[in-house]
Design an enzyme around this catalytic site. Structure first.
Site, PDB file in Angstrom:
ATOM      1  NE  ARG A   1      19.949  44.693  -7.018  1.00 36.57           N
ATOM      2  CZ  ARG A   1      20.119  45.029  -8.239  1.00 36.57           C
ATOM      3  NH1 ARG A   1      19.728  46.271  -8.506  1.00 36.57           N
ATOM      4  NH2 ARG A   1      20.523  44.407  -9.055  1.00 36.57           N
TER       5      ARG A   1
ATOM      6  CG  ASP B   1      28.938  48.911 -13.199  1.00 32.31           C
ATOM      7  OD1 ASP B   1      28.063  49.095 -13.461  1.00 32.31           O
ATOM      8  OD2 ASP B   1      29.210  47.700 -12.153  1.00 32.31           O
TER       9      ASP B   1
ATOM     10  CG  HIS C   1      25.040  41.687 -10.037  1.00 35.85           C
ATOM     11  ND1 HIS C   1      23.789  40.909  -9.921  1.00 35.85           N
ATOM     12  CD2 HIS C   1      24.430  42.833 -10.822  1.00 35.85           C
ATOM     13  CE1 HIS C   1      22.796  41.765 -10.381  1.00 35.85           C
ATOM     14  NE2 HIS C   1      23.403  42.663 -10.961  1.00 35.85           N
TER      15      HIS C   1
ATOM     16  NE  ARG D   1      20.692  39.974 -14.588  1.00 39.21           N
ATOM     17  CZ  ARG D   1      20.415  40.711 -13.627  1.00 39.21           C
ATOM     18  NH1 ARG D   1      20.637  42.232 -13.868  1.00 39.21           N
ATOM     19  NH2 ARG D   1      20.208  40.552 -12.217  1.00 39.21           N
TER      20      ARG D   1
ATOM     21  CB  CYS E   1      26.142  45.144 -15.729  1.00 40.07           C
ATOM     22  SG  CYS E   1      26.514  46.457 -14.665  1.00 40.07           S
TER      23      CYS E   1
ATOM     24  CD  GLN F   1      24.583  42.214 -15.341  1.00 43.23           C
ATOM     25  OE1 GLN F   1      23.674  42.864 -14.690  1.00 43.23           O
ATOM     26  NE2 GLN F   1      24.562  41.967 -16.688  1.00 43.23           N
TER      27      GLN F   1
HETATM   28  N1   CP Z   1      22.023  45.075 -14.185  1.00 44.86           N
HETATM   29  C1   CP Z   1      21.380  45.305 -13.109  1.00 44.86           C
HETATM   30  O1   CP Z   1      21.356  44.610 -12.089  1.00 44.86           O
HETATM   31  O2   CP Z   1      20.309  46.411 -13.040  1.00 44.86           O
HETATM   32  P1   CP Z   1      19.141  46.623 -12.083  1.00 44.86           P
HETATM   33  O3   CP Z   1      20.211  47.444 -10.925  1.00 44.86           O
HETATM   34  O4   CP Z   1      18.390  47.640 -12.710  1.00 44.86           O
HETATM   35  O5   CP Z   1      18.423  45.653 -11.370  1.00 44.86           O
HETATM   36  N1  NVA Z   2      28.322  47.876  -9.645  1.00 40.89           N
HETATM   37  C1  NVA Z   2      26.729  48.494  -9.723  1.00 40.89           C
HETATM   38  C2  NVA Z   2      25.881  47.413 -10.495  1.00 40.89           C
HETATM   39  C3  NVA Z   2      24.667  47.998 -10.699  1.00 40.89           C
HETATM   40  C4  NVA Z   2      23.527  46.850 -11.406  1.00 40.89           C
HETATM   41  C5  NVA Z   2      26.252  48.506  -8.379  1.00 40.89           C
HETATM   42  O1  NVA Z   2      26.349  47.967  -7.553  1.00 40.89           O
HETATM   43  O2  NVA Z   2      25.542  49.800  -8.202  1.00 40.89           O
END
Ligand code: CP
Ligand code: NVA
Length: 307
Positions: free
Chosen positions: A102, A224, A129, A292, A264, A132
């Protein structure tokens, strides 16, 4: 050659099959079947940003498949600062069988995948992502059946999650309309790529500014956060600009009467979505969260060539 999942585009031909595999593996998990696909293997998970779902679903998923997962928290290795991306990739490849990353920077994501000798999976970066999107398309398939010709209406920021859904929707022939404020739309290259794919699949990809126009006739309304991780410095400005993009019952009622609501998560109740929508009977946000786990198990099995 090893495979990675950095963008939904990496799955293009495989996406439909991976969703089928995820449904099969979900059934197997519910039936209590033991899977030892990754027995004795290790997944290293590098996090530069916080996480609930990604961290827990990858760790539990890999464990359920017989392996073990190791969590590296933000600031521990400082990729590209304490040590070059290249060297981190080479070192981790000597220890681990798979890497989940990440990241803040999609450039670092690509570089890690390029130099790692084991599969690298994108657990979110500033551009996409993909995991997701796999879980979301699985969830939509469960609720709506064949996605061809169905309409997904995204409301809000043109961000990483939208980018992956634009590409995934286009691949599966699903229409995707995003309503975003002027200047906050999705990346042009990604929209162009989604439109190129849609020429072959019949999907309609549309970017508009009016949320009411965007959600009209939609089968799915998707929200989101207005402030993604990394965008915190513009939080105040964003909350003002995005306030007309809140998914409340008034906006949700402009979609089809049986439309589902998706997010998400994490959700900021009272900002991008109201409690009333989050908690209504057509909200499938916790199915998405569960998926997920199942989606990623299928992704890991397929990428490693084990199923
Ligand atoms: N949707 C998602 O990726 O959640 P987290 O940021 O908690 O992993
Ligand atoms: N768009 C959001 C998604 C979190 C899972 C972010 O990048 O923070």
């Amino acid at each position: 050659m090893k495979k990675d999942l950095i963008s939904v585009l990496d799955l293009e031909k495989d996406l439909e099959d991976i969703i089928k595999l995820a449904r099969t593996m979900k059934g197997e998990t519910k039936d209590g079947l033991e899977m030892e696909l990754f027995k004795g293997e290790t997944l290293v998970m590098i996090f530069e940003k916080p996480s609930l779902r990604t961290r827990v679903s990858f760790e539990i998923g890999f464990t359920q498949l017989g392996g073990s997962a190791l969590y590296i928290s933000p600031n521990e290795i400082s990729i590209g600062k304490r040590e070059s991306v290249h060297d981190v990739a080479k070192v981790l490849s000597r220890f681990a069988d798979m890497i989940m990353y990440r990241a803040f920077d999609s450039g670092n994501m690509r570089e890690l995948a390029e130099h790692a000798d084991v599969p690298v999976i994108n657990g979110l970066d500033d551009r996409e992502h993909p995991c997701q999107a796999v879980a979301d398309l699985l969830t939509m398939t469960e609720h709506l059946g064949d996605l061809k010709g169905k309409k997904l209406a995204w409301v809000g920021d043109g961000n990483n999650v939208l980018h992956s859904l634009l590409l995934g929707g286009a691949i599966l022939g699903m229409n995707v309309t995003a309503s975003c404020p002027e200047g906050y739309g999705p990346d042009r290259e990604i929209v162009a790529e989604a439109k190129r794919i849609s020429d072959g699949t019949g999907a309609v990809i549309d970017i508009v500014t009016d949320p009411k126009e965007g959600v009209a006739e939609a089968n799915v309304v998707y929200a989101d956060t207005f402030v993604s991780m990394g965008d915190e410095s513009s939080k105040e400005e964003r909350l003002k600009i995005f306030s007309p993009y809140q998914v409340n019952m008034e906006l949700f009622s402009k979609a089809k009467s049986d439309a589902i609501f998706m997010h998400c998560l994490p959700a900021h109740r009272g900002e991008e979505v109201t409690d009333e929508v989050m908690d209504c009977s057509r909200s499938v946000v916790f199915d998405q969260a569960e998926n997920r786990l199942h989606g990623q198990k299928a992704v890991m099995a397929r990428i490693a060539g084990k199923r």
